[in-house]
Design a protein around this motif. Sequence first.
Motif, mmCIF file in Angstrom:
data_model
loop_
_atom_site.group_PDB
_atom_site.id
_atom_site.type_symbol
_atom_site.label_atom_id
_atom_site.label_comp_id
_atom_site.label_asym_id
_atom_site.label_seq_id
_atom_site.Cartn_x
_atom_site.Cartn_y
_atom_site.Cartn_z
ATOM 1 N N SER A 1 -37.669 -7.666 43.521
ATOM 2 C CA SER A 1 -37.143 -7.851 42.166
ATOM 3 C C SER A 1 -38.255 -7.811 41.128
ATOM 4 O O SER A 1 -38.083 -7.265 40.026
ATOM 5 N N TYR A 2 -39.404 -8.380 41.468
ATOM 6 C CA TYR A 2 -40.472 -8.584 40.497
ATOM 7 C C TYR A 2 -41.359 -7.360 40.330
ATOM 8 O O TYR A 2 -42.151 -7.295 39.386
ATOM 9 N N LYS A 3 -41.206 -6.365 41.205
ATOM 10 C CA LYS A 3 -41.939 -5.107 41.044
ATOM 11 C C LYS A 3 -41.395 -4.310 39.863
ATOM 12 O O LYS A 3 -42.058 -3.401 39.360
ATOM 13 N N ARG A 4 -40.190 -4.631 39.445
ATOM 14 C CA ARG A 4 -39.554 -3.900 38.342
ATOM 15 C C ARG A 4 -40.139 -4.251 36.984
ATOM 16 O O ARG A 4 -40.097 -3.430 36.052
ATOM 17 N N TYR A 5 -40.704 -5.441 36.838
ATOM 18 C CA TYR A 5 -41.155 -5.919 35.528
ATOM 19 C C TYR A 5 -42.525 -5.334 35.204
ATOM 20 O O TYR A 5 -43.553 -5.795 35.708
ATOM 21 N N ALA A 6 -42.515 -4.288 34.399
ATOM 22 C CA ALA A 6 -43.745 -3.596 34.026
ATOM 23 C C ALA A 6 -43.665 -3.174 32.571
ATOM 24 O O ALA A 6 -42.581 -2.871 32.050
ATOM 25 N N THR A 7 -44.785 -3.141 31.897
ATOM 26 C CA THR A 7 -44.845 -2.778 30.485
ATOM 27 C C THR A 7 -44.281 -1.385 30.252
ATOM 28 O O THR A 7 -44.569 -0.445 31.004
ATOM 29 N N GLU A 8 -43.456 -1.267 29.220
ATOM 30 C CA GLU A 8 -42.858 -0.004 28.788
ATOM 31 C C GLU A 8 -42.124 0.704 29.930
ATOM 32 O O GLU A 8 -42.201 1.920 30.087
ATOM 33 N N SER A 9 -41.423 -0.088 30.725
ATOM 34 C CA SER A 9 -40.675 0.450 31.867
ATOM 35 C C SER A 9 -39.169 0.343 31.657
ATOM 36 O O SER A 9 -38.407 0.616 32.563
ATOM 37 N N TRP A 10 -38.726 -0.108 30.485
ATOM 38 C CA TRP A 10 -37.331 -0.420 30.163
ATOM 39 C C TRP A 10 -36.884 -1.739 30.792
ATOM 40 O O TRP A 10 -35.776 -2.195 30.525
ATOM 41 N N ALA A 11 -37.716 -2.352 31.626
ATOM 42 C CA ALA A 11 -37.427 -3.680 32.152
ATOM 43 C C ALA A 11 -38.225 -4.686 31.337
ATOM 44 O O ALA A 11 -39.419 -4.488 31.103
ATOM 45 N N PRO A 12 -37.623 -5.785 30.905
ATOM 46 C CA PRO A 12 -38.357 -6.751 30.083
ATOM 47 C C PRO A 12 -39.369 -7.517 30.911
ATOM 48 O O PRO A 12 -39.203 -7.698 32.120
ATOM 49 N N THR A 13 -40.412 -7.959 30.265
ATOM 50 C CA THR A 13 -41.398 -8.811 30.919
ATOM 51 C C THR A 13 -41.433 -10.205 30.299
ATOM 52 O O THR A 13 -42.177 -11.064 30.762
ATOM 53 N N SER A 14 -40.617 -10.424 29.262
ATOM 54 C CA SER A 14 -40.612 -11.711 28.564
ATOM 55 C C SER A 14 -39.187 -12.207 28.397
ATOM 56 O O SER A 14 -38.217 -11.475 28.640
ATOM 57 N N ILE A 15 -39.066 -13.460 27.937
ATOM 58 C CA ILE A 15 -37.751 -14.053 27.692
ATOM 59 C C ILE A 15 -37.457 -14.078 26.189
ATOM 60 O O ILE A 15 -36.657 -14.872 25.721
ATOM 61 N N SER A 16 -38.098 -13.186 25.451
ATOM 62 C CA SER A 16 -37.875 -13.072 24.010
ATOM 63 C C SER A 16 -36.442 -12.612 23.732
ATOM 64 O O SER A 16 -35.755 -12.086 24.610
ATOM 65 N N TRP A 17 -36.004 -12.789 22.475
ATOM 66 C CA TRP A 17 -34.704 -12.259 22.088
ATOM 67 C C TRP A 17 -34.860 -11.436 20.815
ATOM 68 O O TRP A 17 -35.721 -11.688 19.978
ATOM 69 N N GLY A 18 -34.012 -10.416 20.692
ATOM 70 C CA GLY A 18 -34.024 -9.567 19.507
ATOM 71 C C GLY A 18 -32.682 -8.910 19.320
ATOM 72 O O GLY A 18 -31.832 -8.915 20.213
ATOM 73 N N ARG A 19 -32.478 -8.346 18.158
ATOM 74 C CA ARG A 19 -31.220 -7.665 17.840
ATOM 75 C C ARG A 19 -31.352 -6.180 18.169
ATOM 76 O O ARG A 19 -32.190 -5.485 17.594
ATOM 77 N N ASP A 20 -30.530 -5.748 19.107
ATOM 78 C CA ASP A 20 -30.534 -4.349 19.544
ATOM 79 C C ASP A 20 -31.953 -3.879 19.857
ATOM 80 O O ASP A 20 -32.353 -2.768 19.491
ATOM 81 N N ASN A 21 -32.703 -4.714 20.548
ATOM 82 C CA ASN A 21 -34.099 -4.426 20.867
ATOM 83 C C ASN A 21 -34.250 -4.406 22.385
ATOM 84 O O ASN A 21 -34.194 -5.454 23.040
ATOM 85 N N ARG A 22 -34.433 -3.222 22.944
ATOM 86 C CA ARG A 22 -34.467 -3.059 24.397
ATOM 87 C C ARG A 22 -35.785 -3.498 25.024
ATOM 88 O O ARG A 22 -35.938 -3.406 26.244
ATOM 89 N N THR A 23 -36.742 -3.941 24.242
ATOM 90 C CA THR A 23 -37.979 -4.470 24.828
ATOM 91 C C THR A 23 -37.873 -5.961 25.141
ATOM 92 O O THR A 23 -38.744 -6.504 25.812
ATOM 93 N N CYS A 24 -36.819 -6.606 24.657
ATOM 94 C CA CYS A 24 -36.661 -8.061 24.811
ATOM 95 C C CYS A 24 -35.877 -8.408 26.072
ATOM 96 O O CYS A 24 -35.059 -7.619 26.554
ATOM 97 N N GLY A 25 -36.085 -9.613 26.568
ATOM 98 C CA GLY A 25 -35.309 -10.094 27.711
ATOM 99 C C GLY A 25 -33.854 -10.344 27.360
ATOM 100 O O GLY A 25 -32.969 -10.174 28.193
ATOM 101 N N PHE A 26 -33.609 -10.760 26.104
ATOM 102 C CA PHE A 26 -32.247 -10.991 25.620
ATOM 103 C C PHE A 26 -32.025 -10.126 24.388
ATOM 104 O O PHE A 26 -32.814 -10.179 23.436
ATOM 105 N N ARG A 27 -30.964 -9.342 24.417
ATOM 106 C CA ARG A 27 -30.666 -8.404 23.340
ATOM 107 C C ARG A 27 -29.300 -8.764 22.756
ATOM 108 O O ARG A 27 -28.295 -8.803 23.481
ATOM 109 N N VAL A 28 -29.247 -9.048 21.477
ATOM 110 C CA VAL A 28 -27.989 -9.368 20.810
ATOM 111 C C VAL A 28 -27.341 -8.059 20.371
ATOM 112 O O VAL A 28 -27.957 -7.259 19.648
ATOM 113 N N VAL A 29 -26.109 -7.839 20.810
ATOM 114 C CA VAL A 29 -25.409 -6.588 20.527
ATOM 115 C C VAL A 29 -23.958 -6.881 20.166
ATOM 116 O O VAL A 29 -23.456 -7.990 20.336
ATOM 117 N N GLY A 30 -23.264 -5.855 19.694
ATOM 118 C CA GLY A 30 -21.843 -5.961 19.392
ATOM 119 C C GLY A 30 -21.581 -6.399 17.969
ATOM 120 O O GLY A 30 -22.449 -6.960 17.292
#
Length: 447
Positions: A306-335
């Motif tokens: 599972s943890y091999k997936r978390y890599a910079t600029e891999s479309w998988a988040p590396t942090s638990i940050s949140w953002g609006r429609d931001n695919r670099t964040c662990g949590f993305r607010v959408v809709g």
Amino acid sequence: MLSLDELREEAGAGTIDTVASAFTDMQGRLFGKRIQVEYFLDEVTEHGIEGCNYLLALDMEMDPIPGYEMANWEGGYGDFAIIPDLSTLRRIPWLDRTALVLCDVANHDGSAVVASPRQVLIAQYERAQAMGYLPYFASELEFYLYKDNYAEAHDKDYRDLTPTIPYILDYHILATTMDEAYLGPIRRGMHGAGIPVEFSKGEAWYGQHEVNTRYADAVTSADRHTIYKNGVKEIAFLNGVSATFMAKPSEKDIGSSCHIHSSLFQGEKSAFVDGQEETDVFRHYLGGMRRHIRELALFVAPAINSYKRYATESWAPTSISWGRDNRTCGFRVVGHGQSRRAECRIPGADVNPYLGYAALLAAGLDGIENKTDPGPELVGNAYEEAEAEPFPSTLREAVDLWESSDFAKRSFGEAVWKHYLNYGRTEQRLFDEVVTDYERRRMFERG
């Protein structure tokens, strides 16, 4: 879906003669028995069936593992009851004359086996209902398709497999047409099995696909996820190819994710919005998920891989940050409006949906109860933001966080906490005992 009366009619007509009765184990696999339909109707609907309780105390290789209180050699590895949830009864169109029903497992006194993944989620679902909320979830599950069938992949030791499409096919209509011989049966099969599909699309790497199903209440959504994942593999097998839901099939590949969308409703309306404005319920739900996701990482990212997936600029988040429609964040607010929701981008395709959903729901509900603030929105590239709090980078870290988590013990109960602590420790120990190809390549000659 099938009612019992419809099953009796189909049994009489000879169009269904087998009912697969199955529950989900810790690793997310379906286990159970194929039952002759007449016996299912005469006996199983009322009395259930039995199975060895070691099925919730195994590793991936089916070896009984010490350290589990519910099932062990000292207790003789007895049986537990496997009770069909008849609301899940459905046809399986890709298997001849077959229906499937999902089951819960129970002790001999009728009490639930609390460490069963479905029961872990049901406990949090009922907690949400007691608070006046109906939790809705949906999962976006990615997978790879290979031209090698499963026997060929095994003979190759799962190395140097040939993806069905030899280039990146994200949203690519021509490339997905080339794989439509497999994707069409998946979409149509799921629809026929009572799992409504929204769409399929090419994903971010060679031979990688995503088929999305519609949102539903949390338990129904997890049920659908489990049947869908198993069905994709069965349909691949029947078509002479193979599919994998590994989070990271190789270091050269983009990982496969399982983005989990969730929201809470009160009656017919979302509790996350008031008109167009986000409510405190939404903010606190998001805050709770962010506050507790690291200590619940074992439920969200359950394997070494599972943890091999978390890599910079891999479309998988590396942090638990949140953002609006931001695919670099662990949590993305959408809709928008009633569809406003939180997307957790952290889980991979290897997540057990019952446990992943339970983790997010438990954390979100705690946030509501304690009015947890989610903190400031991250604007920009979360991979480069020094203030972005990291998600655990290894299973070892996740197990340590779970072991020290009073929240996990309190939310899921000590029996569940201890059961999955043993699971996590076992996963890490088994990996630590293996000499890998990486070590041999580096050290055999030159070391």
